[in-house]
Design a protein around this motif. Structure first.
Motif, PDB file in Angstrom:
ATOM      1  N   PHE A   1     -15.225 -15.569  40.878  1.00  0.00           N
ATOM      2  CA  PHE A   1     -15.397 -14.398  40.649  1.00  0.00           C
ATOM      3  C   PHE A   1     -15.535 -14.154  39.099  1.00  0.00           C
ATOM      4  N   VAL A   2     -16.187 -13.213  38.626  1.00  0.00           N
ATOM      5  CA  VAL A   2     -16.318 -12.654  37.407  1.00  0.00           C
ATOM      6  C   VAL A   2     -16.508 -11.389  37.149  1.00  0.00           C
ATOM      7  N   SER A   3     -15.545 -10.900  36.214  1.00  0.00           N
ATOM      8  CA  SER A   3     -15.349  -9.402  35.935  1.00  0.00           C
ATOM      9  C   SER A   3     -15.778  -8.788  34.609  1.00  0.00           C
ATOM     10  N   TYR A   4     -16.419  -8.112  34.250  1.00  0.00           N
ATOM     11  CA  TYR A   4     -16.763  -7.594  33.032  1.00  0.00           C
ATOM     12  C   TYR A   4     -16.164  -6.201  32.771  1.00  0.00           C
ATOM     13  N   THR A   5     -16.252  -5.720  31.493  1.00  0.00           N
ATOM     14  CA  THR A   5     -15.637  -4.442  31.075  1.00  0.00           C
ATOM     15  C   THR A   5     -16.479  -3.210  31.939  1.00  0.00           C
ATOM     16  N   THR A   6     -17.827  -3.441  31.815  1.00  0.00           N
ATOM     17  CA  THR A   6     -18.627  -2.318  32.370  1.00  0.00           C
ATOM     18  C   THR A   6     -19.600  -2.820  33.412  1.00  0.00           C
ATOM     19  N   ILE A   7     -19.968  -1.885  34.145  1.00  0.00           N
ATOM     20  CA  ILE A   7     -21.097  -2.469  35.200  1.00  0.00           C
ATOM     21  C   ILE A   7     -22.424  -2.623  34.671  1.00  0.00           C
TER      22      ILE A   7
ATOM     23  N   GLY B   1     -21.955 -10.116  28.240  1.00  0.00           N
ATOM     24  CA  GLY B   1     -20.925  -9.174  27.864  1.00  0.00           C
ATOM     25  C   GLY B   1     -19.544  -9.521  27.820  1.00  0.00           C
ATOM     26  N   GLN B   2     -18.645  -8.605  27.407  1.00  0.00           N
ATOM     27  CA  GLN B   2     -17.241  -8.928  27.643  1.00  0.00           C
ATOM     28  C   GLN B   2     -16.593  -9.325  28.849  1.00  0.00           C
ATOM     29  N   LEU B   3     -16.121 -10.550  29.041  1.00  0.00           N
ATOM     30  CA  LEU B   3     -15.473 -10.903  30.200  1.00  0.00           C
ATOM     31  C   LEU B   3     -14.023 -10.525  30.193  1.00  0.00           C
ATOM     32  N   VAL B   4     -13.696  -9.665  31.555  1.00  0.00           N
ATOM     33  CA  VAL B   4     -12.328  -9.567  31.576  1.00  0.00           C
ATOM     34  C   VAL B   4     -11.452 -10.868  32.519  1.00  0.00           C
ATOM     35  N   GLU B   5     -12.223 -11.446  33.351  1.00  0.00           N
ATOM     36  CA  GLU B   5     -11.876 -12.508  34.001  1.00  0.00           C
ATOM     37  C   GLU B   5     -13.088 -13.421  34.436  1.00  0.00           C
ATOM     38  N   ALA B   6     -12.751 -14.740  34.804  1.00  0.00           N
ATOM     39  CA  ALA B   6     -13.597 -15.576  35.299  1.00  0.00           C
ATOM     40  C   ALA B   6     -12.837 -16.661  36.042  1.00  0.00           C
ATOM     41  N   LYS B   7     -12.771 -16.628  37.146  1.00  0.00           N
ATOM     42  CA  LYS B   7     -12.030 -17.415  38.127  1.00  0.00           C
ATOM     43  C   LYS B   7     -12.744 -18.221  38.949  1.00  0.00           C
ATOM     44  N   VAL B   8     -12.645 -19.649  39.150  1.00  0.00           N
ATOM     45  CA  VAL B   8     -13.246 -20.304  40.301  1.00  0.00           C
ATOM     46  C   VAL B   8     -11.947 -20.688  41.487  1.00  0.00           C
ATOM     47  N   VAL B   9     -12.312 -20.279  42.467  1.00  0.00           N
ATOM     48  CA  VAL B   9     -11.403 -20.310  43.706  1.00  0.00           C
ATOM     49  C   VAL B   9     -11.173 -21.845  44.098  1.00  0.00           C
ATOM     50  N   VAL B  10     -10.140 -22.150  44.246  1.00  0.00           N
ATOM     51  CA  VAL B  10      -9.600 -23.539  44.467  1.00  0.00           C
ATOM     52  C   VAL B  10      -9.034 -23.736  45.769  1.00  0.00           C
ATOM     53  N   ASP B  11      -9.184 -24.981  46.280  1.00  0.00           N
ATOM     54  CA  ASP B  11      -8.374 -25.212  47.566  1.00  0.00           C
ATOM     55  C   ASP B  11      -6.860 -25.514  47.152  1.00  0.00           C
ATOM     56  N   ARG B  12      -5.906 -24.931  48.055  1.00  0.00           N
ATOM     57  CA  ARG B  12      -4.608 -25.360  47.714  1.00  0.00           C
ATOM     58  C   ARG B  12      -4.066 -26.597  47.927  1.00  0.00           C
TER      59      ARG B  12
ATOM     60  N   ASP C   1     -12.902 -22.911  35.384  1.00  0.00           N
ATOM     61  CA  ASP C   1     -12.800 -21.428  34.899  1.00  0.00           C
ATOM     62  C   ASP C   1     -13.434 -21.438  33.615  1.00  0.00           C
ATOM     63  N   GLU C   2     -13.358 -22.456  32.858  1.00  0.00           N
ATOM     64  CA  GLU C   2     -13.811 -22.528  31.535  1.00  0.00           C
ATOM     65  C   GLU C   2     -15.433 -22.596  31.306  1.00  0.00           C
ATOM     66  N   LYS C   3     -15.894 -23.273  32.186  1.00  0.00           N
ATOM     67  CA  LYS C   3     -17.459 -23.626  32.345  1.00  0.00           C
ATOM     68  C   LYS C   3     -18.127 -22.052  32.853  1.00  0.00           C
ATOM     69  N   LEU C   4     -17.367 -21.615  33.755  1.00  0.00           N
ATOM     70  CA  LEU C   4     -17.751 -20.216  34.402  1.00  0.00           C
ATOM     71  C   LEU C   4     -17.765 -19.184  33.308  1.00  0.00           C
ATOM     72  N   LYS C   5     -16.537 -19.235  32.604  1.00  0.00           N
ATOM     73  CA  LYS C   5     -16.718 -18.245  31.575  1.00  0.00           C
ATOM     74  C   LYS C   5     -17.689 -18.470  30.541  1.00  0.00           C
ATOM     75  N   GLU C   6     -17.813 -19.634  29.971  1.00  0.00           N
ATOM     76  CA  GLU C   6     -18.762 -20.177  29.062  1.00  0.00           C
ATOM     77  C   GLU C   6     -20.349 -19.663  29.541  1.00  0.00           C
TER      78      GLU C   6
END
Length: 139
Positions: free
Chosen positions: A78-84, A57-68, A46-51
């Motif tokens: 997935f990466v989410s920003y504040t604006t499109i 832009g301003q990130l809301v969330e950066a999440k790597v999906v992991v195997d349970r 998650d940290e590398k993806l966010k970096e």
């Protein structure tokens, strides 16, 4: 045909078009500021993806999906920003680029589809046999 290409060159490609006119012509295929990132390395966190995506832009969330079960990356996130607009900028700049030695692809995230409710557990019949849809019957 020549007229169309001249108009396109004047409106989009030429520096003589005003910035306000160019910004009005901006067309984005994104409908939400959430991006789907595929092709991630198993070592991406998650940290590398966010970096990697924070310069756009301003990130809301950066999440790597992991195997349970194993806790390892499943190769997408997935990466989410504040604006499109920020999401579109990240998509343009990061699509088909290297991250942790792997080529990643950035696409618009699709909304999650509703799953059908789980089928009820079959009870044994009066004879004690139950039907198996793949084989026929089993006892």
């Amino acid at each position: 045909m020549a007229f169309v290409s001249t108009v396109r060159r004047v409106l989009i490609g030429s520096s003589s078009a005003s910035p306000t006119l160019q910004s009005r012509l901006f067309y984005s295929t994104l409908t939400s500021p959430k991006l789907f990132i595929s092709g991630l390395s198993r070592l991406t966190t998650d940290e590398k993806l966010k970096e990697a995506f924070s310069p756009f832009g301003q990130l809301v969330e950066a999440k790597v999906v992991v195997d349970r079960a194993s806790g390892r990356s499943r190769g997408f996130g997935f990466v989410s920003y504040t604006t499109i607009e920020e999401a579109e900028k990240a998509r343009e700049n990061m699509n088909a680029k290297y991250l942790d030695g792997w080529v990643i692809f950035v696409d618009p995230a699709k909304p999650r589809e509703q799953r059908p409710p789980p089928s009820p557990v079959q009870e044994p019949t009066d004879t004690g046999y139950r039907t198996n849809k793949t084989i026929g019957w089993c006892g």
